[in-house]
Structure formats: C-alpha cells, structure tokens
Design a protein around this motif. Structure first.
Motif, PDB file in Angstrom:
ATOM      1  N   GLY A  59      46.993   2.804 -86.521  1.00 55.19           N
ATOM      2  CA  GLY A  59      45.923   2.582 -87.482  1.00 55.19           C
ATOM      3  C   GLY A  59      45.400   1.171 -87.571  1.00 55.19           C
ATOM      4  N   GLY A  60      46.016   0.230 -86.836  1.00 50.91           N
ATOM      5  CA  GLY A  60      45.545  -1.139 -86.832  1.00 50.91           C
ATOM      6  C   GLY A  60      44.563  -1.382 -85.697  1.00 50.91           C
ATOM      7  N   ILE A  61      44.263  -2.647 -85.450  1.00 52.57           N
ATOM      8  CA  ILE A  61      43.390  -3.022 -84.330  1.00 52.57           C
ATOM      9  C   ILE A  61      44.254  -3.642 -83.247  1.00 52.57           C
ATOM     10  N   GLY A  62      44.361  -2.941 -82.121  1.00 54.15           N
ATOM     11  CA  GLY A  62      45.146  -3.431 -80.994  1.00 54.15           C
ATOM     12  C   GLY A  62      44.317  -4.359 -80.136  1.00 54.15           C
ATOM     13  N   VAL A  63      44.940  -5.418 -79.632  1.00 51.80           N
ATOM     14  CA  VAL A  63      44.188  -6.425 -78.874  1.00 51.80           C
ATOM     15  C   VAL A  63      44.883  -6.748 -77.552  1.00 51.80           C
ATOM     16  N   ILE A  64      44.120  -6.681 -76.481  1.00 48.57           N
ATOM     17  CA  ILE A  64      44.579  -7.019 -75.132  1.00 48.57           C
ATOM     18  C   ILE A  64      44.205  -8.475 -74.849  1.00 48.57           C
ATOM     19  N   SER A  65      45.118  -9.229 -74.276  1.00 49.79           N
ATOM     20  CA  SER A  65      44.793 -10.595 -73.872  1.00 49.79           C
ATOM     21  C   SER A  65      44.241 -10.586 -72.448  1.00 49.79           C
ATOM     22  N   ALA A  66      43.105 -11.268 -72.266  1.00 52.79           N
ATOM     23  CA  ALA A  66      42.475 -11.313 -70.945  1.00 52.79           C
ATOM     24  C   ALA A  66      43.026 -12.427 -70.063  1.00 52.79           C
ATOM     25  N   ALA A  67      43.844 -13.306 -70.616  1.00 49.28           N
ATOM     26  CA  ALA A  67      44.329 -14.460 -69.851  1.00 49.28           C
ATOM     27  C   ALA A  67      45.142 -14.033 -68.637  1.00 49.28           C
ATOM     28  N   LEU A  68      44.655 -14.364 -67.454  1.00 49.26           N
ATOM     29  CA  LEU A  68      45.307 -14.067 -66.183  1.00 49.26           C
ATOM     30  C   LEU A  68      45.673 -12.594 -66.021  1.00 49.26           C
ATOM     31  N   VAL A  69      44.874 -11.718 -66.603  1.00 51.86           N
ATOM     32  CA  VAL A  69      45.180 -10.288 -66.548  1.00 51.86           C
ATOM     33  C   VAL A  69      45.136  -9.760 -65.112  1.00 51.86           C
ATOM     34  N   GLY A  70      44.433 -10.468 -64.237  1.00 59.28           N
ATOM     35  CA  GLY A  70      44.314 -10.021 -62.851  1.00 59.28           C
ATOM     36  C   GLY A  70      45.608 -10.120 -62.058  1.00 59.28           C
ATOM     37  N   ILE A  71      46.577 -10.909 -62.543  1.00 57.92           N
ATOM     38  CA  ILE A  71      47.844 -11.052 -61.825  1.00 57.92           C
ATOM     39  C   ILE A  71      48.563  -9.720 -61.731  1.00 57.92           C
ATOM     40  N   TYR A  72      48.278  -8.823 -62.689  1.00 60.17           N
ATOM     41  CA  TYR A  72      48.938  -7.515 -62.710  1.00 60.17           C
ATOM     42  C   TYR A  72      48.218  -6.489 -61.836  1.00 60.17           C
ATOM     43  N   GLU A  73      47.182  -6.956 -61.139  1.00 58.93           N
ATOM     44  CA  GLU A  73      46.516  -6.126 -60.134  1.00 58.93           C
ATOM     45  C   GLU A  73      47.127  -6.346 -58.757  1.00 58.93           C
ATOM     46  N   GLY A  74      48.102  -7.235 -58.679  1.00 60.49           N
ATOM     47  CA  GLY A  74      48.737  -7.574 -57.405  1.00 60.49           C
ATOM     48  C   GLY A  74      48.505  -9.038 -57.094  1.00 60.49           C
ATOM     49  N   GLU A  75      49.572  -9.758 -56.794  1.00 61.86           N
ATOM     50  CA  GLU A  75      49.454 -11.205 -56.605  1.00 61.86           C
ATOM     51  C   GLU A  75      48.591 -11.578 -55.412  1.00 61.86           C
ATOM     52  N   ALA A  76      48.704 -10.828 -54.322  1.00 59.97           N
ATOM     53  CA  ALA A  76      47.913 -11.149 -53.127  1.00 59.97           C
ATOM     54  C   ALA A  76      46.422 -11.056 -53.447  1.00 59.97           C
ATOM     55  N   TYR A  77      46.048  -9.993 -54.121  1.00 61.21           N
ATOM     56  CA  TYR A  77      44.655  -9.792 -54.514  1.00 61.21           C
ATOM     57  C   TYR A  77      44.210 -10.890 -55.482  1.00 61.21           C
ATOM     58  N   PHE A  78      45.054 -11.209 -56.444  1.00 66.91           N
ATOM     59  CA  PHE A  78      44.713 -12.209 -57.451  1.00 66.91           C
ATOM     60  C   PHE A  78      44.478 -13.579 -56.817  1.00 66.91           C
ATOM     61  N   PHE A  79      45.380 -14.015 -55.952  1.00 64.11           N
ATOM     62  CA  PHE A  79      45.235 -15.352 -55.368  1.00 64.11           C
ATOM     63  C   PHE A  79      44.080 -15.429 -54.375  1.00 64.11           C
ATOM     64  N   LYS A  80      43.678 -14.297 -53.838  1.00 66.76           N
ATOM     65  CA  LYS A  80      42.548 -14.275 -52.912  1.00 66.76           C
ATOM     66  C   LYS A  80      41.228 -14.352 -53.679  1.00 66.76           C
ATOM     67  N   ASN A  81      41.139 -13.617 -54.781  1.00 67.66           N
ATOM     68  CA  ASN A  81      39.909 -13.612 -55.580  1.00 67.66           C
ATOM     69  C   ASN A  81      40.264 -13.416 -57.049  1.00 67.66           C
ATOM     70  N   PRO A  82      40.688 -14.497 -57.723  1.00 64.65           N
ATOM     71  CA  PRO A  82      41.187 -14.376 -59.094  1.00 64.65           C
ATOM     72  C   PRO A  82      40.183 -13.819 -60.098  1.00 64.65           C
ATOM     73  N   THR A  83      38.939 -14.250 -60.028  1.00 70.13           N
ATOM     74  CA  THR A  83      37.952 -13.757 -60.994  1.00 70.13           C
ATOM     75  C   THR A  83      37.728 -12.262 -60.826  1.00 70.13           C
TER      76      THR A  83
END
Length: 390
Positions: A59-83
C-alpha cells in the motif's frame, strides 16, 4: 448464513480491521497510496524491483534506484555501453515491479548528478514509472524530460525551502508546471547529504524546522497552479510515532523512509549488507567525505577505516557515473565500492545508512514493517485523542 459464508465474512472483516485506525492516504495528483509512506530509493542496487514491488503491494509507494542499474544487465554489456545498459536496466526493473505489484505505485529515484540523468528520466517515463524522485542536485529541466503524453509525476528532492522555491519558480516560469510533490530531506538521512559538513548538526538544518518552511514556500505555487503540492519529509524518520508527528503535527502529506526498508527480506541487497545494519552500533555511524564532493552518512566498517588510514590508492575509474566525481583525486571508486557492498563484499565496499540505523535489531518482511509502523501511528493518534491522563 452457511458456515462457509460465515468464515468468508470473518476473513473479510479481519482484512478490513487489520489496523486499529486508518492513516490518511498519501495523494500525489491522481495517485493514491493507502499507506502514506514512500520507500526511499537506495543505490546501488539496494532498492530494485524486489523491494519496490513489496512496498507497493503493501500500500505504500515503492521506489527503484536508477543508479548504475545497468550493471545488473551483465557486466560485459554495462562496461561496453553503460548508458544503454542503464536504460535497458531501468525499463526492465520497472516492468518487473509493475508485474509483481499490479495496481501498485512504482516510482524511480534518479539523481541529477548522474551522467546519464536525462536519458534515464525519459526511459523511466516511457516505461510507465508513476513518479520520478530527483535529488542530488536541482532538477531544473525535469518537466522537459517527460515525453509528451506521459502521466509520470515529477517530484524534486530538496534540502531547504530555498531549493524547493528555486525548482518551483523555474518550473512555473518555463513550463507552467509545479512539482507534483516535494520531498524535503534532512541531515539524518543515509547516503549523500545536501548540507555543508558544518551544517549537518545545525539547529536550522533539523527536519522538523525545514518541513514548515517548505510548506510555506510552496503555498504561492499552490495558489498559482490551483492544486496542492504535498510535502514529504525524509531523513531520520524511524517509527510510526515519527510518521504521526510529521503528518498530524507539522502538516506533511506523508513521509519517506529508507533505512527501515534495508532490514527487510525483500530488500535487493545481499544478506551481509542487511546484517551490517543489525550489527551496527551508534558509534559505527559516521560522516564520510565522498568522492562526489558531498558528505555522506555510512556505517564505519573495514573499508572506510582503511581509506581513513590512507591504505587505498587511486585507480582507473570503472565508469564516470557521477558528473561531480573527480576520480583522478579520489582514494577509491565509489561505484565499485557500492556495488561490492550490495553484493555482500563489505571488505571491498561500504554501507550508506541513516542516523537511526543502529536501532535496527532484526530483519522482517515489508508487510510486517508496514503493519508495525501503522500500529505505532495508530497508538500515537489514540494517545493524542485521549489527552494526558490525570
């Protein structure tokens, strides 16, 4: 009435009377949260879809942090194209949270200091985020980052009435738009603080001093826009009695809490990260000088002690994630340190925490925490209504 129908009726009554009172809902535009609590966005990876969806379901407001969220898409992918990885990551986290909490309110915390602040704001809106919470800098151009047709609410996070006024004035003059709400964060918060080191303990910096000032600062803009601008205090709010105080005594619309939600089963951090809160003493909490140029509150563990002793040396920046970080002069990479901590490698990282983190003594579910907070709120309400005893 049959036995089965009697049982069903009893279950319904139990659900309706779960709490001994009903706190006022938190309304942000057309969004209505039954529980007037915003779960603070915590990076890196502390509040992702798992925690945010659990809070939204409760019943509350859940909040996701966007800081470096791409690291959880795979480190190789993140370091190649972080944005690109960050954009993909935030969209995936929002979709996952929405799937886990259908009908719940999901927000995203995007720091203005992030290098990819603007594309992340656009991506979060496109992905259907209900609210953007933006601090660590003034989000002066935020309305223009919301794609046409998006209904995402825009909420700045500020540390003073002056900052709130600056944002509201710019938005109104340039976009004919006022903040959908304002989060005012005091100096007892965890992580980076919007106060000079010598102002953290100052009387004028106290949250209970700032909240009425921000409420007053927003009144002219409420009049111009013809709608309310809810003010949501954050930083050091720990109990249901605190919630009652800020809502019923100071006029806040709700509260934002982060530290309490770390010590939940659904928090997205590793068990060792959560246990650091359970084990922390009051003396363990310290203010550090962050590489991004701001003071920050953290738990003083092995990593911080080694930095203080000068044992860490500058090394290559893994990704210039924050505009204000001077990695060439920093004794460590804050991104790497926070990623390591989230994964439970505390010897290679550190834990940001609020001033009351030392009070945490157990890990519970999000629903248990919400129930405890609301019952404490109800008890404070009851005592206030009954008045002092003779």
């Amino acid at each position: 009435m049959t036995l089965v129908s009697k049982r069903i009726k009893k279950v319904i009554v139990m659900m309706e009377s779960k709490w001994s009172c009903e706190p006022p809902a938190l309304k942000i535009g057309d969004l209505v949260a039954r529980v007037p609590i915003v779960q603070g966005g915590m990076g890196v990876g502390i509040s992702l879809a798992g925690l945010a969806s659990a809070v939204a379901r409760a019943g509350g407001i859940g909040v996701i942090s966007a800081a470096l969220v791409g690291i959880y898409e795979g480190e190789a992918y993140f370091f190649k194209n972080p944005t690109e990885a960050n954009i993909q990551g935030i969209k995936r986290q929002i979709a996952l949270a929405k799937k886990k909490a259908p009908g719940g309110i999901i927000g995203v915390n995007i720091m203005v200091a992030l290098t990819d602040f603007e594309p992340l704001c656009r991506a979060a809106c496109e992905a259907g985020a209900d609210i953007l919470f933006c601090g660590a800098g003034l989000p002066l151009n935020l309305p223009e980052l919301r794609p046409e047709g998006a209904n995402t609410k825009l909420v700045p996070i500020v540390s003073s009435p002056r900052a709130a006024q600056l944002v509201a004035k710019r938005w109104w003059s340039k976009y004919q738009y006022v903040p959908d709400a304002v989060v005012v964060e005091g100096p007892k918060a965890g992580g980076h603080l919007g106060f000079a080191p010598d102002k953290i303990e100052a009387e004028e910096s106290r949250l209970e001093v700032l909240v009425p000032q921000v409420l007053e600062a927003m009144k002219p803009f409420e009049d111009k826009a013809g709608k309310p601008i809810p003010v949501i205090p954050a930083g050091g709010i720990y109990t249901g009695r605190d919630i009652y105080y800020y809502i019923n005594k100071l006029g806040a619309a709700g509260v934002q809490m982060a530290t309490r939600f770390v010590a939940t089963h659904e928090c997205d951090a590793a068990p060792a990260f959560k246990e650091a809160f359970v084990k922390a003493t009051k003396e363990d909490l310290t203010i550090i000088k962050s590489p991004v140029g701001l003071p920050g509150r953290a738990i003083r563990g092995t990593f911080i002690k080694e930095v203080e002793a000068g044992k860490k040396k500058p090394y290559k920046c893994i990704y210039h994630c924050l505009k204000t970080c001077d990695y060439r002069k920093s004794p460590y990479c804050i991104a790497a340190a926070l990623i390591n901590a989230q994964r439970g490698r505390l010897e290679a990282g550190f834990v940001f925490a609020g001033a009351n983190a030392w009070r945490v003594d157990k890990i519970v579910s999000v629903q248990e925490l919400i129930d405890e907070l609301i019952e404490e709120y109800c008890q404070a309400l009851k005592e206030d209504q009954e008045g002092p005893r003779a």
